[in-house]
Design a protein around this motif. Structure first.
Motif, PDB file in Angstrom:
ATOM      1  N   ASN A  13       0.855  -1.180   0.000  1.00  0.00           N
ATOM      2  CA  ASN A  13       0.000   0.000   0.000  1.00  0.00           C
ATOM      3  C   ASN A  13       0.888   1.225   0.000  1.00  0.00           C
ATOM      4  O   ASN A  13       1.918   1.243   0.670  1.00  0.00           O
ATOM      5  CB  ASN A  13      -0.917  -0.009   1.230  1.00  0.00           C
ATOM      6  CG  ASN A  13      -1.946   1.090   1.175  1.00  0.00           C
ATOM      7  OD1 ASN A  13      -1.648   2.237   1.466  1.00  0.00           O
ATOM      8  ND2 ASN A  13      -3.161   0.739   0.795  1.00  0.00           N
ATOM      9  N   LYS A  15       0.534   5.661  -0.175  1.00  0.00           N
ATOM     10  CA  LYS A  15      -0.310   6.854  -0.234  1.00  0.00           C
ATOM     11  C   LYS A  15       0.578   8.073  -0.142  1.00  0.00           C
ATOM     12  O   LYS A  15       1.348   8.223   0.804  1.00  0.00           O
ATOM     13  CB  LYS A  15      -1.321   6.852   0.911  1.00  0.00           C
ATOM     14  CG  LYS A  15      -2.258   8.041   0.858  1.00  0.00           C
ATOM     15  CD  LYS A  15      -3.277   7.991   1.974  1.00  0.00           C
ATOM     16  CE  LYS A  15      -4.167   9.217   1.898  1.00  0.00           C
ATOM     17  NZ  LYS A  15      -5.095   9.276   3.015  1.00  0.00           N
ATOM     18  N   ARG A  81      -4.309   6.507  -3.123  1.00  0.00           N
ATOM     19  CA  ARG A  81      -3.821   5.157  -2.813  1.00  0.00           C
ATOM     20  C   ARG A  81      -3.465   4.440  -4.093  1.00  0.00           C
ATOM     21  O   ARG A  81      -4.184   4.483  -5.072  1.00  0.00           O
ATOM     22  CB  ARG A  81      -4.869   4.362  -2.056  1.00  0.00           C
ATOM     23  CG  ARG A  81      -5.135   4.925  -0.696  1.00  0.00           C
ATOM     24  CD  ARG A  81      -6.242   4.119  -0.015  1.00  0.00           C
ATOM     25  NE  ARG A  81      -6.641   4.815   1.192  1.00  0.00           N
ATOM     26  CZ  ARG A  81      -6.169   4.509   2.382  1.00  0.00           C
ATOM     27  NH1 ARG A  81      -5.323   3.542   2.533  1.00  0.00           N
ATOM     28  NH2 ARG A  81      -6.575   5.175   3.442  1.00  0.00           N
ATOM     29  N   SER A  83      -1.458   0.629  -5.439  1.00  0.00           N
ATOM     30  CA  SER A  83      -0.877  -0.665  -5.075  1.00  0.00           C
ATOM     31  C   SER A  83      -0.028  -1.178  -6.204  1.00  0.00           C
ATOM     32  O   SER A  83      -0.289  -0.879  -7.363  1.00  0.00           O
ATOM     33  CB  SER A  83      -1.983  -1.686  -4.766  1.00  0.00           C
ATOM     34  OG  SER A  83      -2.689  -1.314  -3.620  1.00  0.00           O
TER      35      SER A  83
END
Length: 85
Positions: A13, A15, A81, A83
């Motif tokens: 993850n 951000k 976000r 991935s």
């Protein structure tokens, strides 16, 4: 995931901070082991660990990989976000 210095590094993850766009709140795994969330400061080249400790990037360390990934794939005007898998 990427093979890096003999280890499999996966960004689970990520951000980007809207206020401090050079900071990335990131959770990674190293060789399949999830690591605690850390903040990577790509401008000053250090990370902030969960306990608040500042650690300079190593010359061939994961911090440079994180920031290189961000430069290649996240350089846009829409923080959010992402991935990598």
């Amino acid at each position: 995931c990427k093979d890096f210095n003999g280890h499999e590094i996966c960004i689970l993850n990520i951000k980007r901070s809207a206020k401090r766009y050079w900071n990335y709140n990131t959770t990674i795994s190293i060789d399949g082991k999830k690591q605690p969330r850390e903040v990577y400061n790509c401008r000053s080249e250090y990370k902030i660990q969960n306990d608040g400790k500042l650690v300079r990037f190593k010359e061939d360390g994961v911090g440079n990989l994180i920031c290189k990934y961000n430069d290649l794939f996240l350089h846009d005007n829409n923080p959010g976000r992402h991935s990598m898998g």
